[in-house]
Design a protein around this motif. Structure first.
Motif: not given
Length: 560
Positions: A456, A526, A528-529, A531-532
């Protein structure tokens, strides 16, 4: 970027100004607008009582004043979402969620210096602390004073002051002669003499150790030599050795002293007599019953104080007056003295002395440090046989380590008594306050380690992938951002109040909030946006914890 709190205070000040300008004699000068964080989220992000504080000047109902302030609010940046009037006239302010995004960006823009500011504007400050007589090792109470002084100096420097740390060596007077005699008697014992050791002398085992070391160096050279002939030799040896031990202990404790000032140097320069003569010329020294007295009652003290006894010997107070005159002659804008709480009766006379020298009373700040109650498993610890009277700082450092010692010393106001439980300080659990904070930092580091293992791309630096911070909408995410934004205000509060304990309080609150958030939310999910964005938030929390621990002189471990 200007902190959100500061922006809102300015908006309120601009809204209040027209009200005061319309009233003859009213002025916004000196208006102090305070923002509090409400305990309940439904009452907003900030609340202020500024409307109620203006009722006397404006002669109006506080709710009416609050309504007018709100009507005058101009918010070109759009940081305020909603404003409400509550109770008798409180103004509750709700901040737009995106306003907190700037806090995170500020942290990433200048990570190592986030929170630092220039409220000191380069003013020169001296912080004098520990200053224990070189007649025995530092005890745990000295350790609390050392942590307080060292961290306060760090905070003042972070807030734009020029700071010098000083240790005043009480190497003159009766206590040093007593130290020399104590070593002489113990040395004679090592030589095989039967000595009736005087009660009023230094009893600790450390004196026996010094005597054995001295005997190894000089052999029987001074055996049965009359005390009067060799007292200076014994005094100097004992004082130098003990002071060297104090330096070593402070170094092990992570404490830096910039200047070691000898009391004896004042006497060598005739500074005590010169100071008394100067005060006499100002009309603050008089003679009575053969002694010279300082007229401290002229400045609010309960009675006048002797500075030169009838036998011509100066008092400790006279030396302290000369010492503080020397301090101010070095160009400090103000000085901070950190004393043990047993010196509380000395405060007024010292403040009086500073005023008599022509300085403002506020140029001397005195901080009293209360006693430490040493416990083990909740039970009081017996006196140390090593030091004779006290548990030494070195003993505590050897048992629990520097980080736990420094952090726990600072978990309460300096003028409050502190319970220090050795068993708690060694625990690897949430009951140990330093472990609780350091574990949060290590946990945050591990999150990024796992993210990298999973491939990641971590948004934990300005060069990382862009983040959509609008995804941070959870209540606790907003609370974390708001609390991160409060860090500069916490440092400013520490500097103005001269109380470093606000930092451990803040860290506990931030870490508690983060642990709760971590347990309820997946940072590496899950989406990604999302998570960032959460990694970006986590990186900011990690950085502020690291910055705050650095000011405390406590390590920020990456693994535990």
């Amino acid at each position: 970027m200007i902190p959100v709190r500061s922006q809102i205070i300015q908006l309120l000040a601009d809204a209040v100004a027209p009200l005061l300008e319309a009233i003859e004699g009213a002025t916004p000068a000196g208006l102090n607008i305070e923002l509090d964080i409400p305990k309940a989220a439904q009452h907003g992000d900030y609340a202020t009582n500024v409307a109620m504080s203006l009722t006397r000047q404006l002669k109006r109902n506080p709710r009416e004043i609050a309504a007018q302030i709100i009507a005058n609010l101009k918010d070109p940046e759009g940081i305020i979402g909603k404003v409400e009037i509550a109770g008798p006239g409180f103004i509750n302010i709700f901040v737009q969620p995106r306003a907190w995004h700037g806090v995170l960006k500020d942290i990433y823009r200048e990570p190592g210096t986030y929170g630092r500011q220039d409220i000191g504007a380069g003013k020169k400050v001296q912080v004098e602390f520990v200053s224990a007589n070189p007649t025995g090792p530092l005890h745990i109470g000295h350790g609390r004073g050392a942590a307080t002084g060292d961290v306060l100096a760090r905070i003042l420097m972070a807030c734009g002051f020029q700071v010098e740390r000083e240790y005043y060596i009480n190497d003159a007077g009766n206590q040093m002669d007593t130290l020399g005699r104590s070593l002489y008697y113990r040395y004679q014992e090592v030589m095989g003499e039967s000595i009736e050791f005087p009660d009023a002398h230094y009893q600790g085992e450390y004196m026996r150790d010094l005597a054995r070391d001295f005997a190894q160096e000089v052999g029987r050279q001074y055996h049965r030599t009359p005390l009067e002939e060799v007292l200076p030799i014994f005094t100097r040896y004992a004082g130098d050795r003990i002071l060297a031990g104090i330096r070593d202990d402070l170094n092990a404790f992570g404490v830096t002293i910039d200047h070691w000032f000898s009391e004896q140097s004042l006497h060598d320069a005739d500074a005590v007599r010169k100071t008394m003569d100067e005060l006499e010329a100002r009309g603050y020294i008089y003679e009575e019953e053969g002694a010279r007295w300082f007229r401290s009652t002229a400045f609010g003290d309960e009675k006048d104080r002797v500075v030169i006894r009838a036998n011509g010997v100066s008092t400790y107070f006279a030396s302290d007056l000369a010492y503080h005159k020397n301090k101010f002659s070095r160009g400090f804008d103000f000085v901070v003295d950190i004393w043990g709480a047993d010196h509380h009766g000395y405060v007024e006379r010292m403040l009086a002395g500073v005023e008599a020298m022509g300085r403002a009373r506020s140029d001397l700040k005195i901080i009293l440090v209360q006693l430490v109650n040493l416990l083990r498993g909740g039970a009081p610890v017996a006196m140390s046989t090593r030091s004779g009277e006290f548990v030494t700082l070195r003993e505590v450092l050897d048992e629990v380590g520097k980080d736990a010692c420094r952090f726990i010393f600072l978990t309460r106001r300096s003028d409050s008594q502190l319970d220090f439980d050795l068993d708690v300080a060694k625990m690897q659990s949430n009951d140990n306050p330093v472990y609780y904070v350091q574990y949060a930092h290590a946990r945050l580091c591990s999150i990024f380690d796992v993210a990298r293992e999973r491939g990641i791309a971590c948004g934990d630096s300005p060069d990382g992938p862009p983040c959509n911070l609008d995804r941070l909408v959870e209540g606790q995410e907003l609370e974390i951002m708001k609390l991160l934004g409060e860090y500069p205000a916490v440092l400013a509060n520490c500097a103005s109040a001269l109380q470093p304990h606000f930092i451990p309080y803040y860290l506990h609150e931030l870490v508690s909030l983060f642990h709760s958030y971590y347990n309820r939310n997946r940072i590496l999910g899950d989406d990604n946006e999302l998570t960032q964005a959460r990694l970006y938030l986590a990186g900011a929390v990690r950085q502020v914890i690291r910055n705050a621990l650095e000011l405390l002189g406590v390590g920020a471990p990456e693994k535990m």
